[in-house]
Design a protein around this motif. Structure first.
Motif, short mmCIF file in Angstrom:
data_model
loop_
_atom_site.label_atom_id
_atom_site.label_comp_id
_atom_site.label_asym_id
_atom_site.label_seq_id
_atom_site.Cartn_x
_atom_site.Cartn_y
_atom_site.Cartn_z
N MET A 130 33.70 25.09 45.24
CA MET A 130 34.37 24.79 43.96
C MET A 130 34.44 26.03 43.09
N GLU A 131 33.48 26.94 43.34
CA GLU A 131 33.37 28.13 42.48
C GLU A 131 34.56 29.08 42.61
N VAL A 132 35.37 28.92 43.65
CA VAL A 132 36.56 29.79 43.73
C VAL A 132 37.55 29.40 42.63
N VAL A 133 37.40 28.17 42.13
CA VAL A 133 38.25 27.74 41.02
C VAL A 133 37.50 28.00 39.70
N GLY A 134 36.33 27.42 39.57
CA GLY A 134 35.62 27.57 38.31
C GLY A 134 34.24 26.98 38.37
N PRO A 135 33.56 26.86 37.23
CA PRO A 135 34.03 27.16 35.90
C PRO A 135 34.34 28.65 35.72
N ASN A 136 35.35 28.94 34.92
CA ASN A 136 35.72 30.34 34.71
C ASN A 136 34.85 30.96 33.60
N ILE A 137 35.00 32.27 33.42
CA ILE A 137 34.13 32.97 32.46
C ILE A 137 34.40 32.53 31.02
N LYS A 138 35.54 31.85 30.81
CA LYS A 138 35.85 31.41 29.46
C LYS A 138 35.24 30.05 29.14
N GLY A 139 34.62 29.43 30.16
CA GLY A 139 33.97 28.14 29.93
C GLY A 139 34.94 26.98 29.75
N HIS A 140 36.15 27.11 30.29
CA HIS A 140 37.12 26.01 30.18
C HIS A 140 36.66 24.84 31.04
N PRO A 141 36.70 23.62 30.52
CA PRO A 141 36.33 22.47 31.36
C PRO A 141 37.38 22.18 32.42
N PHE A 142 36.92 21.69 33.55
CA PHE A 142 37.80 21.22 34.63
C PHE A 142 37.39 19.77 34.80
N TYR A 143 38.18 18.86 34.23
CA TYR A 143 37.73 17.47 34.14
C TYR A 143 38.49 16.61 35.14
N ARG A 144 37.76 16.11 36.17
CA ARG A 144 38.37 15.27 37.21
C ARG A 144 39.65 15.89 37.76
N GLY A 145 39.59 17.16 38.05
CA GLY A 145 40.78 17.88 38.54
C GLY A 145 40.95 17.71 40.05
N ASN A 146 42.13 18.10 40.54
CA ASN A 146 42.35 18.09 41.99
C ASN A 146 42.84 19.46 42.44
N GLU A 147 43.25 19.55 43.71
CA GLU A 147 43.62 20.84 44.30
C GLU A 147 44.83 21.46 43.62
N ASP A 148 45.62 20.64 42.90
CA ASP A 148 46.83 21.16 42.26
C ASP A 148 46.70 21.30 40.75
N THR A 149 45.52 21.01 40.22
CA THR A 149 45.34 21.10 38.77
C THR A 149 45.41 22.56 38.33
N PRO A 150 46.28 22.87 37.36
CA PRO A 150 46.33 24.26 36.90
C PRO A 150 45.02 24.63 36.19
N TYR A 151 44.50 25.78 36.51
CA TYR A 151 43.24 26.22 35.89
C TYR A 151 43.20 27.74 36.01
N GLU A 152 42.76 28.38 34.95
CA GLU A 152 42.70 29.84 34.96
C GLU A 152 41.41 30.28 35.66
N ALA A 153 41.53 30.65 36.93
CA ALA A 153 40.34 31.04 37.69
C ALA A 153 40.05 32.53 37.45
N VAL A 154 39.07 32.80 36.61
CA VAL A 154 38.70 34.20 36.32
C VAL A 154 37.20 34.34 36.58
N HIS A 155 36.85 35.27 37.47
CA HIS A 155 35.44 35.42 37.84
C HIS A 155 34.94 36.82 37.52
N ARG A 156 33.65 36.88 37.17
CA ARG A 156 33.04 38.19 37.02
C ARG A 156 31.81 38.29 37.92
N HIS A 157 31.23 37.12 38.21
CA HIS A 157 29.99 37.11 39.01
C HIS A 157 30.31 37.38 40.49
N PRO A 158 29.44 38.13 41.18
CA PRO A 158 29.75 38.49 42.58
C PRO A 158 29.88 37.29 43.52
#
Ligand SMILES: NC(=O)C1=CN([C@@H]2O[C@H](COP(=O)(O)OP(=O)(O)OC[C@H]3O[C@@H](n4cnc5c(N)ncnc54)[C@H](O)[C@@H]3O)[C@@H](O)[C@H]2O)C=CC1
Ligand SMILES: CC(C)CCC[C@@H](C)[C@H]1CC[C@H]2[C@@H]3[C@H](O)CC4=CC(=O)CC[C@]4(C)[C@H]3CC[C@]12C
Length: 369
Positions: A130-158
């Protein structure tokens, strides 16, 4: 007899087959894949439990090896029909360097893909996260999302960065010609937080609770939902996806699937209490005991201590800025894509998943005394 011998013709390889998830995948394959002739288990560290599997009808081949070594991977893959690549360095606590995480998770995956191409293995299932999607560094919630839910996937952690890159490589490899000219068929499974028998973090939290006199102190609001999935169902999904990928390559090739089951949506801590409670632990507080800013300060202090102490010892507590952000951001999945594409239904109900996990924890408890 002749029929079953003929039907038993497939060779599967499970990388990371001695890990928490890998062991469940291995056992599930032996129970649920009647067409297996040989099961190869490739891991950096081989478990003694493999010995008991060697007496069954399927040939079980244990291979001690390192996914970062291309020649070792190629030798293990040669002649396999299907590769299930679960090996990975799961580290969000700063135990390993970012370079090592990248080397195992990204270079290791590249080696698996190239080995399939060079040796003619046509089917590759990748354990993503799930971490390839999020939670992202901005802390945006992903609430009951699916594979097509738009979400800003931004990572900083290795760790999430490496999983995202590896997943991308696996999906891009779909359709490449393997030795012999057939197309490679790949897909990726994205488990949310896995729980169940053998879960190391649950074990750590349990012992932490015992050290605190049977109490844990609420740190995260109960309203923050965290997706969890039972390890037996994740394993079952791997077995099913590997089987059905061979039947429906056009539909499933290049696809991603979240792993899901009927586990309830709860906060990370409340969910853990479903198992820790029956083992005698209590979660103190209906609200977080410390304000969030203080937790952030403690997490930052832990990160600083880790850095200062690194030349002397490895200090890697559960709480750091990344794990705090993870636990404090809603991330839950609601999808039926796996059911639609390959007929997945969870093998274990929530009640059974819960009972099995509690039984494992209670056995651990008595063996520790
Ligand atoms: N535990 C979780 O909640 C989740 C795990 N995942 C993914 O599932 C997979 C399995 O994770 P877990 O079972 O939890 O971790 P684990 O650490 O229990 O298992 C990973 C296995 O990979 C092996 N491994 C590590 N480096 C290796 C190398 N260089 N060469 C060969 N083998 C190597 C380890 O020895 C271990 O047996 C990982 O790819 C992870 O990213 C995805 C989502 C959630
Ligand atoms: C009171 C503390 C702040 C509680 C700390 C809890 C954390 C250790 C865990 C909270 C969320 C977990 C992660 C999440 O379940 C998703 C994951 C997916 C993976 O692919 C690997 C494991 C993990 C990163 C998991 C790790 C522990 C948490 C950060």
């Amino acid at each position: 007899m002749a029929d079953s011998a003929q039907a038993q013709k497939l060779v599967y390889l499970v990388t990371g087959g001695c890990g928490f998830l890998g062991e469940h995948v291995v056992r599930m394959l032996l129970q649920q894949e009647p067409r297996l002739r040989e099961l190869r288990i490739f891991d950096l560290h081989l478990g003694p439990w493999l010995e008991e599997l060697k007496t069954g009808p399927v040939q079980v081949t244990a291979i001690q090896g390192d996914v970062t070594q291309a020649h070792e991977v190629a030798a293990a893959v040669a002649g396999a029909h299907v590769v299930i690549h679960t090996a990975g360095l799961v580290d969000v606590f700063g135990k390993a360097s970012p370079e090592t995480i990248h080397e195992v998770n990204v270079q290791g995956t590249k080696n698996v893909i190239e080995a399939c191409v060079q040796t003619g293995t046509q089917f590759l299932v990748y354990t993503s996260s799930m971490e390839v999607v999020g939670p992202n560094i901005k802390g945006h919630p992903f609430y009951r999302g699916n594979e097509d839910t738009p979400y800003e996937a931004v990572h900083r952690h290795p760790y999430p960065s490496s999983k995202a890159r590896a997943e991308q490589l696996v999906l891009e490899a779909n359709g490449r010609k393997v030795r012999g000219g057939l197309p490679l068929v790949t897909c990726a499974l994205r488990p949310t937080g896995i729980y169940g028998e053998g879960h190391q973090i649950m074990r750590d939290i349990y012992y932490q609770g015992l050290r605190l006199g049977g109490r844990l102190f609420r740190a995260i609001p109960a309203s923050v939902e965290h997706g969890r999935v039972y390890v037996g169902n994740v394993a079952w999904m791997h077995v099913l996806v590997a089987r059905e990928l061979q039947q429906r390559p056009a539909l499933m090739g290049g696809q991603v699937y979240f792993c899901y089951d009927k586990s309830p949506y709860k906060s990370y801590e409340d969910f853990n209490m479903e198992f820790l409670g029956p083992c005698g632990l209590r979660l103190v507080g209906t609200r977080p005991l410390l304000p969030y800013w203080l937790l952030m300060l403690l997490a930052a202090l832990n990160a600083l201590l880790q850095w200062l102490l690194r030349p002397l010892l490895l200090y890697a507590p559960l709480l750091n800025p990344y794990t705090l952000a993870m636990a404090n951001t809603t991330f839950t999945v609601s999808t039926n894509k796996a059911q639609r594409h390959f007929g997945y239904e969870p093998l274990f109900s929530w009640e059974e998943s819960r009972t099995r996990t509690i039984r494992w924890m209670q056995a651990m408890d008595s063996s520790a005394q």
